[in-house]
Motif scaffolding. Sequence first.
Motif, short mmCIF file in Angstrom:
data_model
loop_
_atom_site.label_atom_id
_atom_site.label_comp_id
_atom_site.label_asym_id
_atom_site.label_seq_id
_atom_site.Cartn_x
_atom_site.Cartn_y
_atom_site.Cartn_z
N TYR A 1 -12.19 -3.28 -12.10
CA TYR A 1 -12.09 -2.46 -10.89
C TYR A 1 -13.46 -2.31 -10.25
O TYR A 1 -14.51 -2.38 -10.92
CB TYR A 1 -11.49 -1.08 -11.20
CG TYR A 1 -12.29 -0.25 -12.18
CD1 TYR A 1 -13.27 0.63 -11.73
CD2 TYR A 1 -12.05 -0.34 -13.55
CE1 TYR A 1 -14.00 1.40 -12.62
CE2 TYR A 1 -12.78 0.41 -14.45
CZ TYR A 1 -13.75 1.28 -13.99
OH TYR A 1 -14.49 2.04 -14.88
N TYR B 1 -8.79 -3.74 -7.50
CA TYR B 1 -8.38 -3.88 -8.89
C TYR B 1 -7.84 -5.29 -9.11
O TYR B 1 -7.15 -5.84 -8.24
CB TYR B 1 -7.26 -2.88 -9.24
CG TYR B 1 -7.57 -1.44 -8.91
CD1 TYR B 1 -8.08 -0.57 -9.87
CD2 TYR B 1 -7.33 -0.92 -7.63
CE1 TYR B 1 -8.35 0.75 -9.58
CE2 TYR B 1 -7.59 0.40 -7.33
CZ TYR B 1 -8.10 1.24 -8.31
OH TYR B 1 -8.37 2.55 -8.01
N ALA B 2 -8.13 -5.85 -10.28
CA ALA B 2 -7.56 -7.15 -10.65
C ALA B 2 -7.33 -7.14 -12.15
O ALA B 2 -8.28 -6.94 -12.94
CB ALA B 2 -8.50 -8.28 -10.27
N ALA C 1 -3.07 -7.45 -8.60
CA ALA C 1 -4.28 -7.16 -7.84
C ALA C 1 -3.94 -6.18 -6.72
O ALA C 1 -2.84 -6.22 -6.16
CB ALA C 1 -4.89 -8.43 -7.26
N GLN C 2 -4.89 -5.32 -6.41
CA GLN C 2 -4.71 -4.37 -5.31
C GLN C 2 -6.04 -4.13 -4.61
O GLN C 2 -7.08 -4.02 -5.25
CB GLN C 2 -4.15 -3.03 -5.80
CG GLN C 2 -3.87 -2.03 -4.68
CD GLN C 2 -3.41 -0.68 -5.18
OE1 GLN C 2 -4.22 0.17 -5.52
NE2 GLN C 2 -2.09 -0.48 -5.22
N THR D 1 -0.87 -4.65 -2.40
CA THR D 1 -0.69 -4.99 -3.81
C THR D 1 0.08 -6.29 -3.93
O THR D 1 1.06 -6.50 -3.19
CB THR D 1 0.08 -3.89 -4.56
OG1 THR D 1 -0.51 -2.61 -4.33
CG2 THR D 1 0.12 -4.18 -6.06
#
Length: 405
Positions: free
Chosen positions: A175, A188-189, A221-222, A237
């Motif tokens: 993150y 995030y991933a 991911a997001q 997302t």
Amino acid sequence: MIVSKSLRWTEACAGMLLGGLLLITSAQARAESPVLDTLQMHGFLSQALVITDRNDFFGPSSSGLGSLKFTEIGANASIRPHQDVLIAAQVLSRRAGGDGSDAEPVLDYGIIDYQMLSNQRRTLGIQVGRFKNPFGFYNQTRDVAFTRPSILLPQSIYFDRTRSLALSADGALVYAEERLSKGTVRAYAGVGDTQAGDDLRRTLRLDAVRGDLKSKTSAIAQVRYEHDGGRFVAALTTASANARFESGIPGLSNGGFFFEPWVFSLQYNEELWSLTGEFALRKSGLEGFNDPRFNFDVTGESWYVQYTRRFHDDWQWLVRYDSLTSNRDDRSGKAFEASGAGPAHSQFADDITLGLQWNVNPRVLLAAEYHYVDGTGWLPIQDNPDPSETSRRWNMLLFQLSLRF
């Protein structure tokens, strides 16, 4: 219960993680170290009553005085052995219909969080273990009633009947956060094994087929942007969740399951009200079976619009329209019904929700909710095993008491 090697490995690691946390606590207590001051322990409990006029939701809700089989109990702990390291875990017992075995406590999350960079402008870190998936706005805290705008989250996005798939993964999540002059960007991933639970197997109608459904390496991911202190929030997302079905029937080959959603999330917040909307395209299917009756590939569509209004400091009401379409190429479900697979109304659900919440005090929450639903697209399979016996239009009332400490 289906238990993969990765799941057993994660639970073993979680046991060591919690054991290590206790050892650290004990050792630091003897040494009177400041590390003990970072120890935090919390818990929550929610109990709901569900009443429906037709169909069943979380137990026999359409008979007698309704169903009390919706209970959530959780306990969590965290500690910082170093200023850049956080160890945290939560155990959750959740019953949503079914028998008592469904309430067996499980590891909700268990992570070691290391921040390799943290200053006034940016943060970069990694979580290793069982992490909560950053899916939409609410997934990472969905089991804590105090963090939800309603008793039930919008079922078109946050499926309860296949919640294990979206809930968490065993692996690593990276993150990052960048603080700008007027907003904050978060990214995030994550990569890991999904939780391919019994709920997913039932929904895929593989529960009557001898074999094992095992999780496979998946990714999520997001990217999220918050403007003006959270007045405007936007998120995108995407994920690729996978599982493998190992057939136990002679003559039937193994096959694979895939789920590839895109979720667009928007929210606008004022002092006394909030407007939220999310839209999702969901590609999913089974592939690789030598029997074509098992294989399918569909793209579904989900969206909702939600308005919440706060009043008298500790009260909030909500109105929401939530829409689910299982197959964009067969929105009415007529082709599905013509094929003999089930009733047309099992392929969609349009839900009008009215809700009310009262925060009696910071530790006690009372909530009530009414749903008028056209369609059965998100009804739990375990509560309604024969789709032909369900009704297209139905009403639902929910009442919930929630506590936290």
